[in-house]
Design a protein around this motif. Structure first.
Motif, PDB file in Angstrom:
ATOM      1  N   CYS A 485     -10.399  -2.741  20.883  1.00  4.58           N
ATOM      2  CA  CYS A 485     -11.296  -1.707  21.396  1.00  4.58           C
ATOM      3  C   CYS A 485     -10.691  -1.018  22.614  1.00  4.58           C
ATOM      4  CB  CYS A 485     -12.637  -2.332  21.795  1.00  4.58           C
ATOM      5  SG  CYS A 485     -13.553  -3.007  20.410  1.00  4.58           S
ATOM      6  N   ASP A 486     -10.631   0.299  22.546  1.00  3.59           N
ATOM      7  CA  ASP A 486     -10.160   1.066  23.695  1.00  3.59           C
ATOM      8  C   ASP A 486     -10.900   2.386  23.746  1.00  3.59           C
ATOM      9  OD1 ASP A 486      -8.164   1.858  21.310  1.00  3.59           O
ATOM     10  OD2 ASP A 486      -8.305   3.538  22.707  1.00  3.59           O
ATOM     11  N   ILE A 487     -10.909   2.978  24.945  1.00  2.00           N
ATOM     12  CA  ILE A 487     -11.404   4.351  25.093  1.00  2.00           C
ATOM     13  C   ILE A 487     -10.234   5.151  25.611  1.00  2.00           C
ATOM     14  CG2 ILE A 487     -12.943   5.864  26.405  1.00  2.00           C
ATOM     15  CD1 ILE A 487     -14.987   4.302  25.174  1.00  2.00           C
ATOM     16  N   ALA A 488      -9.861   6.155  24.864  1.00  2.00           N
ATOM     17  CA  ALA A 488      -8.721   6.995  25.230  1.00  2.00           C
ATOM     18  C   ALA A 488      -7.500   6.143  25.578  1.00  2.00           C
ATOM     19  CB  ALA A 488      -9.091   7.922  26.387  1.00  2.00           C
ATOM     20  N   GLY A 489      -7.313   5.057  24.847  1.00  2.00           N
ATOM     21  CA  GLY A 489      -6.138   4.221  25.041  1.00  2.00           C
ATOM     22  C   GLY A 489      -6.321   3.108  26.065  1.00  2.00           C
ATOM     23  N   VAL A 490      -7.349   3.208  26.916  1.00  2.00           N
ATOM     24  CA  VAL A 490      -7.541   2.175  27.933  1.00  2.00           C
ATOM     25  C   VAL A 490      -8.334   1.015  27.322  1.00  2.00           C
ATOM     26  CG1 VAL A 490      -8.399   1.632  30.240  1.00  2.00           C
ATOM     27  CG2 VAL A 490      -7.561   3.940  29.745  1.00  2.00           C
ATOM     28  N   GLU A 491      -7.785  -0.167  27.427  1.00  2.00           N
ATOM     29  CA  GLU A 491      -8.412  -1.340  26.806  1.00  2.00           C
ATOM     30  C   GLU A 491      -9.779  -1.634  27.428  1.00  2.00           C
ATOM     31  OE1 GLU A 491      -5.802  -4.743  26.805  1.00  2.00           O
ATOM     32  OE2 GLU A 491      -4.099  -3.517  26.159  1.00  2.00           O
ATOM     33  N   MET A 492     -10.679  -2.129  26.580  1.00  2.00           N
ATOM     34  CA  MET A 492     -12.059  -2.331  27.040  1.00  2.00           C
ATOM     35  C   MET A 492     -12.283  -3.720  27.629  1.00  2.00           C
ATOM     36  SD  MET A 492     -14.126  -0.098  24.226  1.00  2.00           S
ATOM     37  CE  MET A 492     -15.711  -0.197  25.004  1.00  2.00           C
ATOM     38  N   PHE A 493     -11.617  -3.961  28.766  1.00  2.00           N
ATOM     39  CA  PHE A 493     -11.879  -5.157  29.570  1.00  2.00           C
ATOM     40  C   PHE A 493     -12.964  -4.792  30.581  1.00  2.00           C
ATOM     41  CE2 PHE A 493      -8.634  -2.541  31.477  1.00  2.00           C
ATOM     42  CZ  PHE A 493      -9.131  -2.375  32.756  1.00  2.00           C
ATOM     43  N   ASP A 494     -13.333  -5.714  31.431  1.00  2.00           N
ATOM     44  CA  ASP A 494     -14.121  -5.319  32.599  1.00  2.00           C
ATOM     45  C   ASP A 494     -13.867  -6.258  33.765  1.00  2.00           C
ATOM     46  OD1 ASP A 494     -16.131  -3.712  34.119  1.00  2.00           O
ATOM     47  OD2 ASP A 494     -16.242  -2.853  32.120  1.00  2.00           O
ATOM     48  N   SER A 495     -14.465  -5.961  34.896  1.00  2.00           N
ATOM     49  CA  SER A 495     -13.974  -6.590  36.117  1.00  2.00           C
ATOM     50  C   SER A 495     -15.076  -6.933  37.107  1.00  2.00           C
ATOM     51  CB  SER A 495     -13.012  -5.627  36.805  1.00  2.00           C
ATOM     52  OG  SER A 495     -13.710  -4.430  37.112  1.00  2.00           O
ATOM     53  N   ALA A 496     -14.736  -7.857  38.001  1.00  2.00           N
ATOM     54  CA  ALA A 496     -15.613  -8.172  39.132  1.00  2.00           C
ATOM     55  C   ALA A 496     -14.751  -8.639  40.290  1.00  2.00           C
ATOM     56  CB  ALA A 496     -16.610  -9.258  38.749  1.00  2.00           C
ATOM     57  N   GLU A 497     -15.164  -8.238  41.471  1.00  2.00           N
ATOM     58  CA  GLU A 497     -14.453  -8.639  42.681  1.00  2.00           C
ATOM     59  C   GLU A 497     -15.487  -9.230  43.642  1.00  2.00           C
ATOM     60  OE1 GLU A 497     -12.029  -5.630  45.287  1.00  2.00           O
ATOM     61  OE2 GLU A 497     -13.924  -6.162  46.233  1.00  2.00           O
ATOM     62  N   ILE A 498     -15.179 -10.381  44.199  1.00  2.00           N
ATOM     63  CA  ILE A 498     -16.134 -11.034  45.107  1.00  2.00           C
ATOM     64  C   ILE A 498     -15.486 -11.224  46.465  1.00  2.00           C
ATOM     65  CG2 ILE A 498     -17.542 -13.105  45.518  1.00  2.00           C
ATOM     66  CD1 ILE A 498     -17.425 -13.559  42.469  1.00  2.00           C
ATOM     67  N   ARG A 499     -16.172 -10.776  47.495  1.00  2.00           N
ATOM     68  CA  ARG A 499     -15.688 -11.027  48.852  1.00  2.00           C
ATOM     69  C   ARG A 499     -16.759 -11.797  49.593  1.00  2.00           C
ATOM     70  NH1 ARG A 499     -13.037  -5.343  50.876  1.00  2.00           N
ATOM     71  NH2 ARG A 499     -11.579  -5.172  49.134  1.00  2.00           N
ATOM     72  N   VAL A 500     -16.446 -13.027  49.956  1.00  2.00           N
ATOM     73  CA  VAL A 500     -17.382 -13.807  50.760  1.00  2.00           C
ATOM     74  C   VAL A 500     -17.022 -13.550  52.227  1.00  2.00           C
ATOM     75  CG1 VAL A 500     -18.349 -16.081  51.217  1.00  2.00           C
ATOM     76  CG2 VAL A 500     -17.484 -15.540  48.930  1.00  2.00           C
ATOM     77  N   HIS A 501     -17.986 -13.114  52.988  1.00  2.00           N
ATOM     78  CA  HIS A 501     -17.739 -12.723  54.377  1.00  2.00           C
ATOM     79  C   HIS A 501     -17.838 -13.933  55.319  1.00  2.00           C
ATOM     80  CE1 HIS A 501     -17.954  -8.853  52.559  1.00  2.00           C
ATOM     81  NE2 HIS A 501     -19.247  -8.939  52.287  1.00  2.00           N
ATOM     82  N   PRO A 502     -17.303 -13.819  56.551  1.00  7.07           N
ATOM     83  CA  PRO A 502     -17.247 -14.986  57.450  1.00  7.07           C
ATOM     84  C   PRO A 502     -18.599 -15.638  57.715  1.00  7.07           C
ATOM     85  CG  PRO A 502     -15.892 -13.207  58.315  1.00  7.07           C
ATOM     86  CD  PRO A 502     -16.596 -12.654  57.116  1.00  7.07           C
ATOM     87  N   THR A 503     -19.690 -14.849  57.661  1.00  4.56           N
ATOM     88  CA  THR A 503     -20.990 -15.468  57.959  1.00  4.56           C
ATOM     89  C   THR A 503     -21.701 -15.965  56.694  1.00  4.56           C
ATOM     90  OG1 THR A 503     -21.922 -13.252  57.961  1.00  4.56           O
ATOM     91  CG2 THR A 503     -21.382 -14.203  60.107  1.00  4.56           C
ATOM     92  N   GLY A 504     -20.972 -15.986  55.588  1.00 10.47           N
ATOM     93  CA  GLY A 504     -21.497 -16.691  54.430  1.00 10.47           C
ATOM     94  C   GLY A 504     -22.260 -15.867  53.414  1.00 10.47           C
ATOM     95  N   ASN A 505     -22.256 -14.567  53.553  1.00  7.91           N
ATOM     96  CA  ASN A 505     -22.845 -13.748  52.504  1.00  7.91           C
ATOM     97  C   ASN A 505     -21.730 -13.003  51.783  1.00  7.91           C
ATOM     98  OD1 ASN A 505     -22.373 -11.847  54.611  1.00  7.91           O
ATOM     99  ND2 ASN A 505     -24.394 -12.410  55.404  1.00  7.91           N
ATOM    100  N   ALA A 619     -17.145 -19.758  56.753  1.00  6.80           N
ATOM    101  CA  ALA A 619     -16.716 -19.770  58.152  1.00  6.80           C
ATOM    102  C   ALA A 619     -15.333 -20.398  58.265  1.00  6.80           C
ATOM    103  CB  ALA A 619     -17.744 -20.540  58.989  1.00  6.80           C
ATOM    104  N   GLY A 620     -15.157 -21.507  57.559  1.00  6.31           N
ATOM    105  CA  GLY A 620     -13.863 -22.198  57.598  1.00  6.31           C
ATOM    106  C   GLY A 620     -12.731 -21.315  57.091  1.00  6.31           C
ATOM    107  N   ALA A 621     -13.019 -20.490  56.087  1.00  3.16           N
ATOM    108  CA  ALA A 621     -11.989 -19.648  55.472  1.00  3.16           C
ATOM    109  C   ALA A 621     -11.450 -18.607  56.449  1.00  3.16           C
ATOM    110  CB  ALA A 621     -12.550 -18.958  54.232  1.00  3.16           C
ATOM    111  N   TYR A 622     -12.287 -18.211  57.403  1.00  3.28           N
ATOM    112  CA  TYR A 622     -11.867 -17.177  58.346  1.00  3.28           C
ATOM    113  C   TYR A 622     -11.551 -17.732  59.729  1.00  3.28           C
ATOM    114  CZ  TYR A 622     -13.481 -13.748  54.911  1.00  3.28           C
ATOM    115  OH  TYR A 622     -13.636 -13.001  53.779  1.00  3.28           O
ATOM    116  N   MET A 623     -12.149 -18.908  60.069  1.00  2.75           N
ATOM    117  CA  MET A 623     -12.032 -19.389  61.448  1.00  2.75           C
ATOM    118  C   MET A 623     -11.194 -20.655  61.580  1.00  2.75           C
ATOM    119  SD  MET A 623     -16.000 -18.668  62.345  1.00  2.75           S
ATOM    120  CE  MET A 623     -16.755 -17.124  61.877  1.00  2.75           C
ATOM    121  N   ASN A 624     -10.939 -21.286  60.425  1.00  2.00           N
ATOM    122  CA  ASN A 624     -10.194 -22.549  60.495  1.00  2.00           C
ATOM    123  C   ASN A 624      -9.518 -22.786  59.148  1.00  2.00           C
ATOM    124  OD1 ASN A 624      -9.335 -25.109  61.360  1.00  2.00           O
ATOM    125  ND2 ASN A 624     -11.180 -26.100  60.523  1.00  2.00           N
ATOM    126  N   HIS A 625      -8.761 -21.769  58.680  1.00  2.00           N
ATOM    127  CA  HIS A 625      -8.256 -21.909  57.304  1.00  2.00           C
ATOM    128  C   HIS A 625      -7.119 -22.921  57.242  1.00  2.00           C
ATOM    129  CE1 HIS A 625      -4.980 -19.197  58.467  1.00  2.00           C
ATOM    130  NE2 HIS A 625      -4.376 -19.600  57.385  1.00  2.00           N
TER     131      HIS A 625
END
Ligand code: MCN
Ligand code: CUN
Length: 798
Positions: A485-505, A619-625
């Motif tokens: 499956c493609d649209i105009a040659g571009v394959e029909m995958f999809d995506s998600a990006e997650i950024r967890v911020h220093p204060t936990g949201n 918090a650990g990921a940004y303050m004490n990695h």
């Protein structure tokens, strides 16, 4: 727990109270919608913004001899009048359709359908633009139109596409599937065969918000921003780049709040291109927003499949083969919105929920002097037509054999242990329990009681007849895989990006684009479930190509199957890294860290009291990695699904048919759906209700019609009838859960199921009220006069 009435099933026990999988979380986006703070394309206002109005052809087929702009340009406030000649300078006079046809942005030479875009007037406000548009004088040499697919294929039909080299008639394409010979043989040897012709009429998706765009070229940054009503902003950006020659990184497509799409906002329309081009040329923002009738008359329609169906069976109701032949009306251009390798969409899933050995389908598509289309309107690419065909034919066969339509379905269903199941036309069904869904629906509908009541009314020659219709449909949703499956040659995958911020949201960005389906809630629920976060701590963003990861957009109920999978996989990547951080914080080895879904916490194996939450990890990921890891806590996933998902369901409709007026009333409407594991039962419920209403519109009211001169006679809401709350009965919904074995969270799509599944159930019900008198079919829309004619034909009218 199951509600007594089979209604919505509260599942508050799932999701661990954090708003994860299975919880009825209230839609996060509704705060802005119900307080009037939604931000739609027409809400966008820019300093110095100009307005665009499109001059449309009153004729369906005509050569343009001259366009005189002068009087329009004299109107105070009119800034520019654009025609194809102006666009040609920028190589923008034509644009490719999603099926690689070439469509005029503004008519180059010959008008091919009524309301086609002829010129564009740009002015300081919308009313002035409209005044200007009325003063553009176009000389037409009117040609004979043809608006009927069958007539357009006759030898003496006027040639519509004289712009295609070598094109000598109105033939658009041929397509076939399955095994013709084996099917013919099965038909020859069968005890019983049945045949029926049925039109799936031309429909319009009719979203509340029409299409529109604000083109906004910034000469300082040399960047073109287009705010537009798009179901697929990323692929639209790629197409814009390809057509205009502007580098893709210099284009930003923003799809703000979208007021319903239903497939209508998948194609690219001339108005988008004109607004973008005009802002580029004039170096000022330009807004274009359609009126209702422009939307109905010129943007992508749906269906328009004239189908012949045939079944071959044994005397005791075993279906041996299915055959179908379709005449498809594609309008003036081949602009169907489907994966490019599927000219008939997923129509070849027409063996449905049944284990049928042999199948053959053929299709011819024609050009006509009507607006281009063939968009999937809540149907996953022609599955609606396929489901209508097979579910109607099963009823026709049951009547021919004098069998109960329940029994014939039971006899032919693909059985649970046959999954994964490969259909004779090559589909790989992932999972299903068709009998389970039907049994549940039968119970909810009190089927036996209504059968008795039906007979009683026949025996007593009652004024109203009762009909019971069933549809046990299978859907196919979640395109890709990218290889097929493609649209105009571009394959029909999809995506998600997650950024967890220093204060936990966290901020989650996805490649799909909601138009009302509640993605800001359900995607947050997936991440909440997989990371042990609270759903309130997660914001979902989409619809901005500058910030969101590339994805192919929302249609074909693909968001949950594809981007939903990406969100789960990206969450799990974050979880993996979180373990390393937890190990560092808890002074343990990473291998010893486990995650507990129930509490959402990470702890040292065997020492549950030594635990840490995702907030502390952030918090650990940004303050004490830890030195073994990069700082920060994010992940991205591009998900190419191994297979599609196959949601299904059984709908049972009971109608009363008035023998005097032909009026149809819904007595009972039961819908049992199975979309695998459910993320948000309340949102699913809303999707089902909306889709069923659209199914009722399809079966009872809607039809885009034309007269012989090519005028659209169903081109506004006076003539194109949408159902209102008055026409909608009380729906009784239920569900079964058969998870998808290949989806990371076992979910299947659901958005289109009700529109796919309900029309044949409704038509089967109306036919069923008259089948004892020999009626085998009633065409949609089943208006009172259509039904009355059938009553009359059967000698049932009073
Ligand atoms: N969902 C869920 N659990 C599942 C499956 C789905 O909770 N097992 C939720 C999803 O998370 C999402 C919603 O149900 O919030 C629909 O999901 P899905 O079936 O994946 O469909 P999409 O999000 O891809 O939506 C597309 C589908 C299509 S193709 C049409 S057309 C349609 C429809 O959705 N257009 C709509 N529903 C619509 N609803 C509104 N309000 N507006 C439209 O334009
Ligand atoms: Cu099937 S209509 Mo929806 O695909 O946008």
């Amino acid at each position: 727990a199951e509600a007594e009435d089979g209604g919505p099933q509260p599942e508050k026990h799932c999701g661990h109270g954090r708003g994860g999988m299975g919880e009825e979380v209230k839609r996060k986006e509704d705060q802005r919608f119900i307080t009037g703070r939604g931000n739609y394309v027409d809400d966008i206002k820019k300093p110095d913004m100009l307005h665009c109005e499109i001059v449309r052809s009153p004729h369906a087929h005509a050569r343009i001899e001259n366009i005189d702009k002068s009087r329009a340009l004299d109107v105070d406030g009119v800034v520019a009048v654009l025609t194809a000649d102006d666009l040609r300078e920028y190589d923008l006079a034509t644009m490719p359709t999603l099926m690689a046809d070439t469509q005029d942005v503004l008519v180059n030479d010959k008008v091919k359908f009524q309301s086609q875009e002829v010129a564009a007037v740009i002015a300081t406000d919308r009313y002035t633009a409209k005044d200007g548009a009325q003063k553009v004088v176009v000389d037409y040499d009117v040609l004979e139109p043809v608006v009927d697919a069958e007539k357009s294929l006759e030898d003496d039909a006027p040639l519509i596409r004289d712009d295609i080299e070598g094109q000598e008639d109105n033939h658009c394409l041929d397509w076939e599937t399955g095994d013709e010979e084996a099917t013919a043989e099965a038909f020859e040897n069968a005890d019983v065969t049945v045949k029926e012709q049925m039109l799936y009429q031309r429909l319009h998706p009719a979203p509340i918000e029409t299409c529109g765009a604000v083109g906004d070229y910034d000469p300082g940054k040399d960047k073109l921003t287009v705010h537009m009503t798009s179901q697929a902003p990323h692929i639209h950006r790629t197409l814009f780049a390809q057509v205009s020659g502007i580098p893709e990184h210099k284009i930003r497509i923003v799809s703000p709040d979208v007021g319903g799409g239903f497939g209508n906002k998948v194609p690219i329309y001339p108005g988008y291109v004109v607004a973008a081009a005009a802002s580029y040329v004039l170096e000022q923002p330009v807004k274009w927003v359609e009126e209702r009738s422009e939307n109905i008359q010129s943007t992508g329609f749906a269906r328009d499949y004239d189908m012949t169906g045939e079944l071959a069976a044994t005397d005791d109701g075993e279906i041996l083969a299915v055959r179908t032949d379709v005449l498809a009306d594609h309008g003036a251009y081949n602009a169907v919105a489907q994966p490019s390798k599927f000219p008939a969409g997923f129509f070849n899933i027409f063996t449905g929920s049944y284990d049928i050995d042999t199948a053959y389908g053929s299709l011819t598509a024609a050009y006509t002097n009507t607006a281009p289309g063939g968009v999937a309107y809540r149907c996953s690419f022609r599955v609606t037509e396929a489901v209508y065909l097979i579910e109607r034919m099963v009823k026709v066969l049951a009547d021919e054999l004098g069998m109960d339509p329940v029994e014939i379905r039971r006899k032919n269903f693909i059985q649970p242990e046959q999954f994964p199941y490969e259909s004779p036309t090559g589909w790989n069904y992932d999972s299903g329990d068709y009998e389970g869904a039907l049994d549940k629906a039968l119970e909810m509908a009190d089927y036996d009681h209504y059968r008795e009541e039906q007979q009683r009314r026949i025996d007593e020659d009652a004024d109203t007849l009762l009909g019971i219709g069933i549809s046990s449909f299978t859907e196919v949703v979640g395109a890709g895989p990218g290889k097929t499956c493609d649209i105009a040659g571009v394959e029909m995958f999809d995506s998600a990006e997650i950024r967890v911020h220093p204060t936990g949201n966290a901020t989650v960005r996805v490649g799909v684009q909601t138009q009302g389906q509640g993605h800001e809630t359900t995607f947050a629920q997936i991440v909440a479930e997989e990371l042990g976060m609270d759903v309130e701590d997660i914001t979902v963003e989409h619809g901005d190509t500058d910030t969101d990861p590339y994805g192919l957009g929302t249609y074909g109920s693909r968001s949950t199957p594809v981007a939903g999978a990406a969100a789960a996989v990206a969450s799990r990547k974050v979880r993996e890294k979180a373990k390393a951080i937890a190990a560092n914080e808890l002074e343990a080895a990473k291998e010893d860290i486990t995650w507990d879904r129930e509490s959402g916490e990470f702890h040292v194996a065997g020492a549950p009291d030594r635990s840490i939450s995702i907030t502390e990890i952030a918090a650990g990921a940004y303050m004490n990695h830890p030195s073994s890891e990069e700082p920060g806590l994010e992940a991205v996933n591009y998900y190419d699904p191994p297979e599609m998902t196959y949601p299904f369901g059984s709908y049972i409709v009971v109608v009363e048919v008035d023998r005097e007026t032909g009026e149809v009333e819904f007595e009972k409407f039961v819908a049992v759906d199975d979309c695998g594991n459910r993320i948000n039962p309340m949102i699913i419920e809303g999707q089902i209700h909306g889709g069923l209403a659209q199914g009722i519109g399809t079966a009872m009211l809607e039809h885009v019609t034309f007269d012989d001169n090519g005028n659209v006679t169903g081109g506004d809401f006076m003539n194109y009838l949408l159902p209102t709350s008055m026409e909608i009965p009380n729906f009784e919904t239920g569900h079964t859960v058969t998870p998808s074995p290949h989806h990371p969270i076992g979910a299947k799509g659901v958005g289109e199921s009700p529109t796919v599944g309900s029309p044949p159930a409704i038509v089967n019900a109306v036919v069923d009220a008259m089948s004892h008198a020999g009626i085998t079919h009633v065409e949609m829309p089943m208006t009172p006069d259509t039904v009355w004619e059938k009553l009359d034909e059967a000698g049932l009218a009073t």
